[in-house]
Write an enzyme that holds these catalytic residues in place. Sequence first.
Site, PDB file in Angstrom:
ATOM      1  N   ASP A  14      36.593  12.233  29.361  1.00  0.00           N
ATOM      2  CA  ASP A  14      35.712  13.354  28.995  1.00  0.00           C
ATOM      3  C   ASP A  14      34.293  12.818  28.811  1.00  0.00           C
ATOM      4  OD1 ASP A  14      34.753  15.788  28.047  1.00  0.00           O
ATOM      5  OD2 ASP A  14      35.307  15.338  25.976  1.00  0.00           O
ATOM      6  N   MET A  15      33.348  13.417  29.462  1.00  0.00           N
ATOM      7  CA  MET A  15      31.964  12.957  29.344  1.00  0.00           C
ATOM      8  C   MET A  15      31.428  13.251  27.945  1.00  0.00           C
ATOM      9  SD  MET A  15      32.106  11.955  32.315  1.00  0.00           S
ATOM     10  CE  MET A  15      30.549  11.080  32.306  1.00  0.00           C
ATOM     11  N   ARG A  62      26.493  22.095  17.098  1.00  0.00           N
ATOM     12  CA  ARG A  62      26.507  23.085  18.167  1.00  0.00           C
ATOM     13  C   ARG A  62      26.467  24.515  17.621  1.00  0.00           C
ATOM     14  NH1 ARG A  62      29.743  21.406  23.151  1.00  0.00           N
ATOM     15  NH2 ARG A  62      31.423  21.030  21.717  1.00  0.00           N
ATOM     16  N   ASP A 117      33.400  18.742  32.867  1.00  0.00           N
ATOM     17  CA  ASP A 117      33.088  17.349  32.486  1.00  0.00           C
ATOM     18  C   ASP A 117      34.316  16.548  32.074  1.00  0.00           C
ATOM     19  OD1 ASP A 117      33.617  18.396  29.946  1.00  0.00           O
ATOM     20  OD2 ASP A 117      32.105  17.135  29.008  1.00  0.00           O
ATOM     21  N   GLU A 118      35.501  16.961  32.475  1.00  0.00           N
ATOM     22  CA  GLU A 118      36.656  16.143  32.112  1.00  0.00           C
ATOM     23  C   GLU A 118      37.718  16.182  33.203  1.00  0.00           C
ATOM     24  OE1 GLU A 118      38.136  17.612  28.345  1.00  0.00           O
ATOM     25  OE2 GLU A 118      38.802  19.481  29.247  1.00  0.00           O
ATOM     26  N   CYS A 619      56.339  55.292  59.338  1.00  0.00           N
ATOM     27  CA  CYS A 619      55.458  56.158  58.561  1.00  0.00           C
ATOM     28  C   CYS A 619      55.275  57.458  59.335  1.00  0.00           C
ATOM     29  CB  CYS A 619      54.111  55.475  58.348  1.00  0.00           C
ATOM     30  SG  CYS A 619      52.871  56.593  57.722  1.00  0.00           S
ATOM     31  N   CYS A 622      51.265  57.822  60.567  1.00  0.00           N
ATOM     32  CA  CYS A 622      50.650  57.063  61.649  1.00  0.00           C
ATOM     33  C   CYS A 622      51.679  56.528  62.634  1.00  0.00           C
ATOM     34  CB  CYS A 622      49.824  55.905  61.099  1.00  0.00           C
ATOM     35  SG  CYS A 622      50.821  54.728  60.190  1.00  0.00           S
ATOM     36  N   HIS A 634      51.926  51.454  51.699  1.00  0.00           N
ATOM     37  CA  HIS A 634      51.254  51.993  52.867  1.00  0.00           C
ATOM     38  C   HIS A 634      50.953  53.489  52.665  1.00  0.00           C
ATOM     39  CE1 HIS A 634      50.221  52.788  57.006  1.00  0.00           C
ATOM     40  NE2 HIS A 634      51.093  53.780  57.005  1.00  0.00           N
ATOM     41  N   HIS A 638      47.414  55.961  52.806  1.00  0.00           N
ATOM     42  CA  HIS A 638      47.097  57.238  53.457  1.00  0.00           C
ATOM     43  C   HIS A 638      46.501  58.226  52.463  1.00  0.00           C
ATOM     44  CE1 HIS A 638      48.347  56.677  57.532  1.00  0.00           C
ATOM     45  NE2 HIS A 638      49.491  56.146  57.147  1.00  0.00           N
TER      46      HIS A 638
HETATM   47  P1  TTP Z   1      32.236  19.539  25.688  1.00  0.00           P
HETATM   48  O1  TTP Z   1      32.955  18.434  26.390  1.00  0.00           O
HETATM   49  O2  TTP Z   1      33.014  20.402  24.786  1.00  0.00           O
HETATM   50  O3  TTP Z   1      31.085  18.934  24.792  1.00  0.00           O
HETATM   51  P2  TTP Z   1      29.994  17.843  25.117  1.00  0.00           P
HETATM   52  O4  TTP Z   1      30.282  17.128  26.388  1.00  0.00           O
HETATM   53  O5  TTP Z   1      28.641  18.455  25.005  1.00  0.00           O
HETATM   54  O6  TTP Z   1      30.136  16.869  23.884  1.00  0.00           O
HETATM   55  P3  TTP Z   1      31.312  15.911  23.499  1.00  0.00           P
HETATM   56  O7  TTP Z   1      30.722  14.551  23.522  1.00  0.00           O
HETATM   57  O8  TTP Z   1      31.712  16.333  22.127  1.00  0.00           O
HETATM   58  O9  TTP Z   1      32.413  16.064  24.499  1.00  0.00           O
HETATM   59  O10 TTP Z   1      31.525  20.450  26.726  1.00  0.00           O
HETATM   60  C1  TTP Z   1      31.057  19.952  27.968  1.00  0.00           C
HETATM   61  C2  TTP Z   1      29.823  20.706  28.363  1.00  0.00           C
HETATM   62  O11 TTP Z   1      30.137  22.071  28.490  1.00  0.00           O
HETATM   63  C3  TTP Z   1      28.742  20.640  27.330  1.00  0.00           C
HETATM   64  O12 TTP Z   1      27.911  19.503  27.512  1.00  0.00           O
HETATM   65  C4  TTP Z   1      28.009  21.918  27.508  1.00  0.00           C
HETATM   66  C5  TTP Z   1      29.033  22.872  28.067  1.00  0.00           C
HETATM   67  N1  TTP Z   1      29.471  23.824  27.023  1.00  0.00           N
HETATM   68  C6  TTP Z   1      29.026  25.140  27.087  1.00  0.00           C
HETATM   69  O13 TTP Z   1      28.306  25.492  28.006  1.00  0.00           O
HETATM   70  N2  TTP Z   1      29.381  26.016  26.104  1.00  0.00           N
HETATM   71  C7  TTP Z   1      30.182  25.663  25.072  1.00  0.00           C
HETATM   72  O14 TTP Z   1      30.481  26.495  24.207  1.00  0.00           O
HETATM   73  C8  TTP Z   1      30.665  24.304  25.019  1.00  0.00           C
HETATM   74  C9  TTP Z   1      31.565  23.876  23.920  1.00  0.00           C
HETATM   75  C10 TTP Z   1      30.276  23.424  26.016  1.00  0.00           C
END
Ligand code: TTP
Length: 698
Positions: A14-15, A62, A117-118, A619, A622, A634, A638
């Site tokens: 997860d980013m 947040r 992002d995951e 039918c 048709c 069908h 119609h």
């Molecule tokens: P998350 O992975 O939930 O959060 P994050 O990456 O910002 O932080 P963390 O380090 O805690 O993982 O969400 C990923 C992206 O999704 C986030 O950067 C922005 C977007 N997002 C939204 O647009 N709306 C939301 O309500 C949330 C939770 C995230």
Amino acid sequence: MNAEGDRRVIALIDMDCFYVQVEERENPNNKGKPACVVQYRKWKGGGIISVNYEARALGVTRQMRGDEAREKCPDCILYRVPERRGKADLTKYRDGGKEVIDVMCSFGVCVERASIDEAYIDMTMVIEQTLPGCTATAINVEELPNTHFVGWENETDDVKGVHGWLKALSKEDCNDNDWKLMLGAVLVEKIRAAIYEKTGFRCSAGIANNKMLAKLACGINKPNKQTVLPFTSVQDFFTTFPLKKVRNLGGKLGLTLREELLCTTMADITHIPEKILQERFDTKTGTWLYWYARGVDHDPVSSRRLPKSIGCNKNFTGLAALDSEEKISHWLEELCAEVSERLEKDRETNCRLAKLLTVTVRLEGDIRPYSYTRSIPLHSSYDKIRMAKSCLAVVMKENPCKQGNAKIPWVVTCLGVSASKFVDQLESSSRIDHFFAAKQSTILNPEKEKRVEEEPLHRKDGLYDLHADQEDEEFGMEEIDKIPTETNAVNIIEPEYHMAQISALSNEIFQENKEKASGASSPCLNRENNDSVKKTGFFASRSLKKCVPIHHSSEESIAQSSQVNPFNQTTFSVEEIFPDLNQVDMETLALLPPHLRRQVLQAIQSKQGNEGTAKFVVCDKCKEEFLKEEIEEHNDFHVAAELQREFSLQPSTSSSSFNNLEGAKVVKKSSKRPLKNQKNATKDTKRSRTIESFFGNS
Ligand code: TTP
């Protein structure tokens, strides 16, 4: 099912504060400074959707708005999500996510993109190849610079538990599974380092034996860290871990467990006998929950680099809420424009076609993410206007008051449009495409045709978009359908896809003929010819057909469409289309011109020796032959066609939005036919109905 069987090595990567990282990469001078990404709306500085860890350390969360963040931390940088068509433009975040996925895939592991992002990765095969001959001494602590081991941490001398874990591995009774997790941790360290090197993004990870454990392990140590959750530590860990934080238990199911069965932690669920869980939910869900609470989850990591759906949604809160059909129509057009554009890009890049369009609506006062969800078939054209009209038709059919642009009794606070049920573009059209391509070489430009066919398939990664819009509060929508229970069907209406295709096709032909009848298509002979060279096979045939001006009534046109089909003049054998009549693909069948379809049906019938038996029906309108199961659908067509014709003859009393209902056939899970009773209605009654009521509740 048992706990012992699962010895996979799964990671969730997860980013960290992803959107902020994307912004920081564009603004490298700001790296290391507190920062947030705010939604595009400016009220009170905008809602924060991502906070970097520097800002978190200073108390920014947040839940705040931009202005509050600045009060807490005056130097906090506020990046604003770009805007397009009046809504968030997430392109750069999606592209960033795709870069990360590409790096993961380069390690030869199975990657399932789970959100923007995951992603989950299954490393089992790679690890099993490395495993033989591994010894604890061969693993260097330096290979695990950011790894934590749940249950092995020692606050005094081994904060991360690495030393303890390595020591345990060197003992004789240590099992293969522990070894695999260790090797998985080493590999994930490498993947994360490569992600940083290639993209500049930092991430965290969880490593365990299944997706559920990997996901929750990932959240334990952040940012830029990874956590191993050994199976032996799970029960202890679950004694305090809140169930609402567990994947698949955040929603309705989790709520029932908390409120009705008074469970707050995962361990609480283990005190409930399997039978009780089965009685409260259903057999499958009960058993699944029973094991889930013990850390067992067999959900596979399915190789998926492309999104399962492409969609976007938008919230309309407070004064922005949509209180007229005109406003709803406007926003559906905006949403469909975005979806259509992304679908086209997806088709080009990934050679696939979406077959289902889903529209979701939340009404004012509803606390659920969506009040209702409706799905309609999506045809090969991603025409944004047609998509928007179809969506509007299904949205408005729910409204008790459908008087044009008059104030409507309910108010919409969230609208979403998403396309799904992707099929391979070639697979979906190949048989029929090649079949017609061969037959029509004299009709189409042969050079162009050849080029198109010889072009290699460019399969590139697409983008996964669960966070459809920043304002979307509901994350991980796709996780809903992983739960093996009916509960997940609450808001999602499954398509009766094949049957819908048949009637959708009829609708499409009807609409085309309607256009022709109004003369709209006759002046476009040249344009159509140009188009036709770009298309192959069946789709080209449709273009050519469009060029023929017909001035019949719509229904006559449908019945007679085979007479204007240029392929009518050519003789095809049924075997050429369906070499095996036991395996006739309904989708392909629905795409055939009526005379060919009839031939196929007759061939099946005679093959089965069922001639004269009740498998097929004709039918009476048709004179086409249909499978028994198809005829009701069908007939609906119609009735719709008749209504539409009458409707178009009458002075317009309702919104013009309903004049074109191509594709607006609502697909519902239950095969309740909205028209069942109405088919017996007298002509007068039918006449008094509007097209909206046809698609409305009956
Ligand atoms: P998350 O992975 O939930 O959060 P994050 O990456 O910002 O932080 P963390 O380090 O805690 O993982 O969400 C990923 C992206 O999704 C986030 O950067 C922005 C977007 N997002 C939204 O647009 N709306 C939301 O309500 C949330 C939770 C995230």
